[in-house]
Design a protein around this motif. Structure first.
Motif, short mmCIF file in Angstrom:
data_model
loop_
_atom_site.label_atom_id
_atom_site.label_comp_id
_atom_site.label_asym_id
_atom_site.label_seq_id
_atom_site.Cartn_x
_atom_site.Cartn_y
_atom_site.Cartn_z
N PRO A 48 0.82 -1.22 0.00
CA PRO A 48 0.00 0.00 0.00
C PRO A 48 0.85 1.27 0.00
CG PRO A 48 -0.86 -1.59 1.58
CD PRO A 48 0.47 -2.12 1.11
N GLY A 49 1.91 1.28 0.79
CA GLY A 49 2.78 2.46 0.83
C GLY A 49 3.43 2.69 -0.51
N LEU A 50 3.83 1.61 -1.15
CA LEU A 50 4.45 1.74 -2.47
C LEU A 50 3.44 2.24 -3.50
CD1 LEU A 50 6.80 -1.33 -2.48
CD2 LEU A 50 7.44 0.92 -3.36
N VAL A 51 2.23 1.73 -3.42
CA VAL A 51 1.20 2.16 -4.38
C VAL A 51 0.99 3.67 -4.27
CG1 VAL A 51 -1.29 2.07 -4.86
CG2 VAL A 51 0.03 -0.06 -4.63
N VAL A 52 0.93 4.18 -3.04
CA VAL A 52 0.77 5.62 -2.85
C VAL A 52 2.00 6.36 -3.39
CG1 VAL A 52 0.49 7.48 -1.17
CG2 VAL A 52 -0.74 5.31 -0.86
N ALA A 53 3.18 5.86 -3.06
CA ALA A 53 4.42 6.54 -3.48
C ALA A 53 4.53 6.54 -5.01
CB ALA A 53 5.63 5.87 -2.86
N VAL A 54 4.20 5.42 -5.64
CA VAL A 54 4.32 5.34 -7.09
C VAL A 54 3.26 6.21 -7.76
CG1 VAL A 54 4.07 3.79 -9.08
CG2 VAL A 54 5.38 3.05 -7.07
N HIS A 55 2.07 6.20 -7.21
CA HIS A 55 1.00 7.09 -7.72
C HIS A 55 1.48 8.54 -7.68
CE1 HIS A 55 -2.98 8.81 -8.30
NE2 HIS A 55 -2.86 9.46 -7.16
N GLY A 56 2.07 8.93 -6.55
CA GLY A 56 2.58 10.29 -6.42
C GLY A 56 3.70 10.57 -7.40
N LEU A 57 4.59 9.60 -7.55
CA LEU A 57 5.73 9.77 -8.46
C LEU A 57 5.26 9.96 -9.90
CD1 LEU A 57 8.73 9.48 -9.45
CD2 LEU A 57 8.36 7.00 -9.45
N LEU A 58 4.36 9.10 -10.35
CA LEU A 58 3.95 9.15 -11.76
C LEU A 58 3.10 10.38 -12.06
CD1 LEU A 58 3.24 5.38 -12.55
CD2 LEU A 58 5.31 6.73 -12.96
N ARG A 59 2.46 10.90 -11.06
CA ARG A 59 1.72 12.13 -11.27
C ARG A 59 2.68 13.30 -11.48
NH1 ARG A 59 -2.84 13.38 -6.96
NH2 ARG A 59 -0.89 13.90 -5.92
N ARG A 60 3.79 13.25 -10.77
CA ARG A 60 4.81 14.29 -10.88
C ARG A 60 5.65 14.12 -12.12
NH1 ARG A 60 6.49 12.82 -6.04
NH2 ARG A 60 8.49 12.12 -6.82
N ASN A 61 5.96 12.85 -12.41
CA ASN A 61 6.91 12.53 -13.46
C ASN A 61 6.39 11.30 -14.20
OD1 ASN A 61 9.06 11.84 -15.04
ND2 ASN A 61 10.56 11.73 -13.37
N PRO A 62 5.66 11.52 -15.29
CA PRO A 62 4.99 10.39 -15.95
C PRO A 62 5.95 9.42 -16.64
CG PRO A 62 4.11 12.52 -16.68
CD PRO A 62 5.35 12.81 -15.91
N ALA A 63 7.19 9.84 -16.87
CA ALA A 63 8.12 8.94 -17.56
C ALA A 63 9.46 8.90 -16.84
CB ALA A 63 8.30 9.39 -19.01
N PRO A 64 9.47 8.38 -15.62
CA PRO A 64 10.73 8.40 -14.86
C PRO A 64 11.75 7.41 -15.40
CG PRO A 64 9.04 7.20 -13.64
CD PRO A 64 8.38 7.73 -14.87
N ALA A 65 12.99 7.83 -15.43
CA ALA A 65 14.08 6.90 -15.77
C ALA A 65 14.38 6.06 -14.53
CB ALA A 65 15.32 7.69 -16.18
N ASP A 66 15.09 4.94 -14.74
CA ASP A 66 15.34 4.02 -13.63
C ASP A 66 15.97 4.67 -12.41
OD1 ASP A 66 14.09 1.96 -14.85
OD2 ASP A 66 15.82 0.61 -14.89
N PRO A 67 17.04 5.47 -12.59
CA PRO A 67 17.62 6.08 -11.38
C PRO A 67 16.63 6.98 -10.65
CG PRO A 67 19.12 6.28 -13.25
CD PRO A 67 17.81 5.78 -13.79
N GLU A 68 15.74 7.61 -11.42
CA GLU A 68 14.73 8.47 -10.77
C GLU A 68 13.73 7.62 -9.99
OE1 GLU A 68 14.65 12.13 -14.00
OE2 GLU A 68 13.47 10.34 -14.37
N ILE A 69 13.34 6.48 -10.57
CA ILE A 69 12.42 5.60 -9.85
C ILE A 69 13.08 5.14 -8.56
CG2 ILE A 69 11.11 3.44 -9.90
CD1 ILE A 69 11.10 3.62 -12.95
N ARG A 70 14.33 4.73 -8.68
CA ARG A 70 15.02 4.22 -7.49
C ARG A 70 15.13 5.30 -6.42
NH1 ARG A 70 17.70 -0.84 -8.21
NH2 ARG A 70 17.81 -1.50 -10.38
N GLU A 71 15.51 6.51 -6.82
CA GLU A 71 15.65 7.56 -5.80
C GLU A 71 14.30 7.89 -5.17
OE1 GLU A 71 17.80 11.04 -7.09
OE2 GLU A 71 17.80 11.93 -5.08
N ALA A 72 13.26 7.87 -6.00
CA ALA A 72 11.93 8.21 -5.49
C ALA A 72 11.38 7.14 -4.54
CB ALA A 72 10.95 8.42 -6.65
N LEU A 73 11.81 5.90 -4.71
CA LEU A 73 11.26 4.82 -3.90
C LEU A 73 12.24 4.34 -2.82
CD1 LEU A 73 9.39 2.67 -6.58
CD2 LEU A 73 8.53 4.57 -5.20
#
Lengths: 151, 766, 295
Positions: free
Chosen positions: A100-125
């Motif tokens: 659940p925490g990841l779902v919220v974090a990923v939802h937030g991330l993709l709203r901010r950045n719809p096409a994150p590169a891998d390092p960005e995903i990793r830093e965000a999570l």
């Protein structure tokens, strides 16, 4: 004390809230929103991630009184089929406690950045610990959800 | 989709990767974990724990706690109605301490109150009068020094096991030796211990909880409560990870005691700090190994002494000693072995099961030795391993003949053939460098290293345990469509056994809809979700029950059509003869069919005093890892660049879940190699939080290239070979070997923290 | 199912001032009140049962605290500005502080935690201290009695100890804008989400060298001898920046290490910290000079 906040678009209140209580306790024990999980109580694991006025925060570190009049979005209020589906389809869920925490974090991330590169995903999570999956399939899920949301 | 339902192939069977039935609820947040349980009029429990590693209890005053507002009960050992002793192997642990406490965190009293805060406050107000005693903290002294106080009746040695095989006085041309030590690792499952006990009208109690083994908990809990087992009913709630940490009791008896005393439902949930003292950890170990070989790299002998610190209570220490001994020489042919392993009691935190039980520690040591030997011989480390590796038909040092395929040569060959990651580009993103966003290097001081690790791990229970599981399968019409319901007590701890059960039923019964009944103790035991065994044994039981159900169905059709039952098949929702549908399954199920079966694997036998046994283990599993690391050689920081794995799983029942097990297991192994250690000082855990006990984040884990082999074990259901543990075991030595290759340092202690990597952990030179 | 709301056990007050004035008055009336903004330190203590503060003074409702402004080369950072905002809004003006902010915890923590809160906790490992100390920032402390400024280097007096009086609140931090290269570097045993084993900040500007050292003593430190040494080496350097001689870089590292007073603890040994700080000092100096050369 009394706390009133907009939670998942709906106004909620609670009386008799202990002044040192966390938002996580308020959500779970008073409002019955059990999707946010308590795993570390110190903001190190991300299992209790919610959006507070749109920003991802650890609800265990927010004092209940601090959400007075503010907007909270919990996993129960994340209407993001692409993210939900991707987590299930990509095998990103094992025990599911961090999910659940990841779902919220990923939802937030993709709203901010719809096409994150891998390092960005990793830093965000980096603040969402998972002990089961080794993160590989979580990364797959984020990539897949991003792709689906774009198409 | 083809024209009719039953003509379409049933999907989601064995060998496919259907979505987990619980995935949707888990992503939406609706899935109920044990900590999410609530009941009307529920009270909260809290535990009073010892602050001392070893102390006599002179008295307990519960008065101030009882006087606290909102408190309903304060219980001590005097309130334990049954036997005040439990344990998964040895019943040596009190439910509540009587006259002595043996570790920091040992439960002394329990309280229940109408809020968590009130319960916590009351627990603080229980006054315990302790007389501190000199604790036993050194495991080697505990093993040998008879002058130390005996912490338990039989002294401080829980188990000493020897292996003596071959020539007692072997000669080797090349000898390497070293002492390896390994810190205490925590399972660090994310969902803390939790349960809800509800008193029942029949004087019994219903307990909803997160566990790895319902029936083991049932047996121990009923005994402590002094109740018949049918008065104690356990139902599995959502489990937030386990990894061995839920094999021992935690809140089970306490929760039930409080519920029975107060007549109200009682919930107990550990916080993270309490969780660190509330469950067992992986045994820290000290291992001296000596390897002798010929000049051309053939192993002549291994001599080793292994010490496992079991802490205050036995838990799984006897099994750790067993595995450490029987598997202590690795997946190699070793003609002469002299090995001793001790598991001891100390006043350190109790240690027990964790993924890779008893094999993690020796694998780090013997794989480090193989690298050391390769270096001494001037040989390639992989070549040295290949030269000595076990194959089918070889004998282990116990004398057991390995009677199924051993894919280790293939594992190593495939691994060696995988492409290596490209070298670091100049100007690389800091997130790809050691230290990550902490911005410690822009490429300065970086050296790359590559390392390998291989292991042998037993699957299932060993040494004579009657290892079995039970399944009840029911096939019936619901809403006009066949529905299979599978009921077992197998604990779904995240690994996916719930999906595997569905897949087996789909494959064996040809039905699309399969429900998995909630796990509880109203069906026979499944044993624990541990030892990589659940797909083997519960898979075997579900298979057997499905086959029995199918027989009944086929007999119904055979009788009606007067054909031989052997000629009939049940696939895709229909019973067919030579490909021609005789009956739709729905037509045959006017009454439901239900069958229950147990599956027992082949017998195993204990080791004797010399370590000999024809079959210590029913099955062995093998994996191999190759790690590539970039090390900041000046700061001692490590970035794992690749962690590639080849594993033989016998049969990939659910290929995606197999990958998930390998990736997750490897990540825990990486954690042990580089950062995970419960620091214990004078018996006290000093880093019991996620701020200080570090587990890998997504920035610490590299992409993993994984190849899965399926060399069926002819003795196992579907040919499966346990999956969950081997990758945890092999990731650790591979990562450490890679760090050694990058730095030239010996690195005999894990985790390799920056301080240790640089050898700066000693006293400061003034 | 009915909610099983925990009942309050210990009486606590939750003070929620809407203006700074109200906040200062509240703090004067309730000197025992614990200020809370991001909650990233306060709530941990509460959640672990280590603190049951008699009153919480919530600063998140005060709009004045949420702002930053720049005037005459100095940024005034309101006490409520989060790490996340420092990273996204101030990376050009305060690169050292922005780099340090990025190493703090997780995105969730950075969205919530504040620089002022980091100072208020007065941990020698606080990530904000080294860059603030290196750039000679000052902390604005206010009470109903008035406001005063304390140099960042003098704010923390020991572990969890500071010059903050019981009736005072941190209301802002005044940070000189960078006029030269700034660097920050922090060692942790994991690639994200770590408390500093040790950390180092360097701020170079014509005529001034600033250093800041975290987690290597009872309070954040500076390395005055290293600063003086480097300042003299850089005399005239700014006119035509060139890479520094290895001997200079090495000597700077040694002097930084000599300025430390680390201890052994669960996160690392004193020997390691001293060694690592010399490395960090050398590297950050090299990066800063490269930046200077590139300008």
């Amino acid at each position: 004390m009394r706390v009133t906040a907009t939670v998942n678009g709906r106004e909620r209140d609670a009386d008799g809230v202990w002044e040192c209580e966390s938002l996580l306790t308020l959500l779970r024990e008073r409002w019955g929103l059990l999707g946010s999980k308590n795993a570390c109580e110190q903001g190190e694991c991300g299992s209790c991630t919610v959006l507070l006025d749109g920003a991802a925060v650890c609800s265990c570190l927010v004092a209940a009184g601090q959400v007075q009049g503010r907007e909270v979005q919990t996993v129960e209020g994340v209407d993001d089929p692409a993210v939900h589906r991707a987590f299930a389809d990509e095998g990103a869920v094992q025990c599911g406690f961090c999910t659940p925490g990841l779902v919220v974090a990923v939802h937030g991330l993709l709203r901010r950045n719809p096409a994150p590169a891998d390092p960005e995903i990793r830093e965000a999570l980096a603040g969402n610990l998972c002990r089961c999956t080794g993160y590989e399939k979580i990364l797959d899920a984020v990539r897949s959800a991003a792709e689906e949301a774009r198409s | 989709m083809t024209s009719t339902e039953h003509a379409s192939r049933v999907t989601g069977g064995v060998g496919e990767s259907p979505a987990r039935p619980d995935a949707t609820l888990k992503t939406s947040g609706e899935f109920a974990f044990a900590s999410d349980l609530v009941a009307e009029d529920m009270l909260w429990g809290a535990t009073v724990r010892s602050p001392h590693p070893y102390a006599r209890i002179r008295g307990v005053d519960v008065g101030p706690a009882l006087a606290t507002a909102g408190v309903f009960a304060v219980l001590t050992h005097e309130d334990v109605p049954g036997e005040n002793a439990y344990g998964v192997k040895v019943r040596d642990q009190p439910v509540l301490a009587v006259d002595v406490v043996r570790y920091v965190g040992e439960p002394v009293a329990i309280v229940s109150a109408d809020s968590p805060e009130a319960a916590r406050l009351a627990a603080e107000r229980v006054v315990v009068d302790y007389e501190p005693l000199e604790p036993v903290l050194d495991p080697i002294r505990a093993a040998h020094d008879k002058s130390l106080p005996a912490l338990h009746e039989n002294g401080n040695v829980v188990r000493h096991q020897r292996i003596r095989s071959g020539d007692p006085d072997p000669r080797a041309e090349v000898v390497v030796s070293a002492t390896y030590t390994i810190g205490m690792q925590d399972q660090a499952f994310l969902g803390p211990e939790a349960g809800l006990a509800v008193p029942a009208e029949d004087g019994g109690v219903d307990l909803y909880l997160a566990t790895q083994d319902l029936h083991s908990d049932l047996e121990q809990t009923a005994r402590a409560l002094g109740l018949a087992e049918d008065k104690v009913r356990l139902t599995m709630s959502g489990v937030g990870g386990a990894f061995g940490g839920r094999e021992d009791l935690s809140i089970q008896v306490h929760c039930c005691l409080l519920a029975l005393r107060t007549g109200r439902p009682v919930k107990m949930v550990h916080g993270r700090e309490e969780s660190f003292v509330g469950h067992v950890h992986r045994h820290p170990a000290r291992m001296r190994y000596e390897h002798g070989a010929t000049r051309d790299g053939e192993l002549v002998y291994i001599k080793a002494q292994l010490y496992f610190d079991g802490g205050a209570y036995a838990s799984k220490t006897p099994v750790v000693v067993s595995n450490g001994t029987a598997l202590g020489t690795g997946p190699y042919v070793v003609p002469n072995v002299e090995l001793d392993a001790w598991g001891v009691y100390t006043n350190n935190p109790p240690c027990g099961a964790m993924r890779g039980l008893g094999a993690v520690q020796p694998t780090f040591a013997y794989e480090s030795q193989m690298d050391r030997l390769a270096e001494a011989l001037g040989m390639d480390p992989v070549e040295l391993r290949l030269r000595n590796v076990l194959t089918e038909g070889d004998r282990l040092p116990t004398g057991q003949v390995v009677d199924s395929p051993v894919a280790v040569p293939k594992l190593l060959d495939r691994l060696r053939g995988m492409p290596l990651p490209p070298s670091l580009p100049s100007g690389a993103d800091v997130r790809d460098l050691p230290g990550g966003v902490s911005n410690t290097t822009h490429g300065e001081g970086i050296a790359r290293g590559v390392g390998y690790g291989v292991t042998i791990k037993n699957v299932c229970y060993s040494e004579g345990a009657d290892d079995f599981s039970t399944a009840r399968v029911r096939l019936e019409l619901v809403g006009g469509e066949p529905l299979a319901t599978v009921h077992t007590a197998a604990a779904e701890v995240g690994q996916g056994i719930v999906t595997v059960q569905q897949q087996i039923a789909r494959t064996e019964l040809g039905v699309r809809r399969v429900n998995v009944h909630p796990n509880d103790t109203s069906v026979g035991p499944a044993g624990s979700s541990s030892a990589s065994r659940q797909t083997y044994v519960t898979g075997g039981a579900v298979h057997a029950a499905c086959v029995a159900v199918r027989e009944v169905v086929l007999h119904r059709v055979a009788d009606e059509h007067a054909v031989a039952v052997d000629a009939l098949t049940l696939t895709d929702g229909a019973v067919s003869l030579d490909g021609e549908v005789l009956a739709d399954l729905a037509e045959v199920l006017d009454t439901a069919v239900e069958e229950k079966r147990e599956f027992h694997h082949r017998p195993t036998f204990p080791m004797d005093d010399e370590g000999a046994s024809d079959r210590v283990h029913v099955q062995h599993a093998f994996s191999a890892h190759r790690a590539v690391v970039d090390v900041d050689t000046e700061l001692g920081l490590v970035k794992v660049v690749a962690l590639d794995c080849v594993q033989d799983v016998g049969r990939a029942m659910h290929p995606d879940a197999v990958l998930g097990q390998i990736q997750g297991g490897a990540t825990q192994g990486l954690g042990l190699a580089l950062m995970e250690e419960v620091s214990v000082s004078d018996g006290r855990i000093v880093n019991g939080s996620f701020t200080d006990y570090l587990i890998p984040t997504v920035l610490d884990v590299p992409p993993m290239r994984i190849e899965v082999l399926e060399e069926a074990d002819p003795n196992a259901p579907y040919g499966v070979r346990g999956v969950g543990e081997p990758p945890t075991i092999t990731a650790t030595p591979a990562v450490v070997a890679a760090v050694r290759a990058a730095t030239g340092r010996e690195l005999t202690h894990i985790p390799v923290t920056p301080t240790r990597l640089l050898g700066l952990d000693g006293e400061e030179q003034q | 199912m009915e909610s099983t709301a925990p009942a309050p056990v210990v009486g606590t007050e939750f003070l929620r001032p809407a203006t700074l004035r109200e906040a200062l008055e509240a703090k004067a009336q309730h000197p025992e009140a614990v200020p809370i903004a991001g909650g990233t330190d306060v709530m941990v203590e509460v959640n672990f049962g280590r603190a049951r503060p008699p009153a919480l003074l919530d600063l998140t409702g005060i709009a004045e605290c949420d702002e930053w402004s720049a005037d005459s080369g100095v940024v005034r950072l309101g006490a409520g500005v989060s790490y996340a905002r420092v990273i996204t809004e101030l990376a050009d003006r305060l690169p050292g502080l922005a780099t340090a902010s990025r190493t703090v915890g997780s995105p969730q923590i950075r969205n919530r935690g504040t620089i002022a809160g980091n100072l208020g906790s007065a941990s020698p490992a606080g990530d904000s201290f080294p860059p603030l100390v290196a750039s000679d920032a000052s902390v604005e402390l206010s009470s109903v009695r008035g406001a005063r400024r304390v140099r960042a280097a003098e704010f923390c007096t020991g572990p969890k100890q500071s010059v903050l009086a019981v009736d005072e609140l941190i209301t802002a931090i005044h940070v000189p804008e960078a006029t030269g290269p700034q660097q920050f570097s922090k060692v942790g045993p994991r690639n994200a989400m770590v408390i500093a084993v040790c950390s180092f900040a360097l701020s170079l500007s014509p005529g001034r060298v600033g250093t800041g050292i975290g987690s290597a003593g009872p309070a954040p430190l500076t390395a005055p001898e290293a600063e003086a040494f480097l300042a003299s080496e850089l005399d005239g350097w700014w006119e035509s920046p060139t890479p520094l001689a290895d001997s200079v870089v090495r000597r700077f590292g040694e002097l930084v290490a000599e300025a430390t007073a680390p201890i052994d603890d669960v996160r690392g040994s004193a020997r390691y910290r001293r060694h690592a700080l010399a490395v960090l000092a050398r590297r950050t100096l090299a990066w800063a000079c490269a930046e200077g050369v590139a300008r």
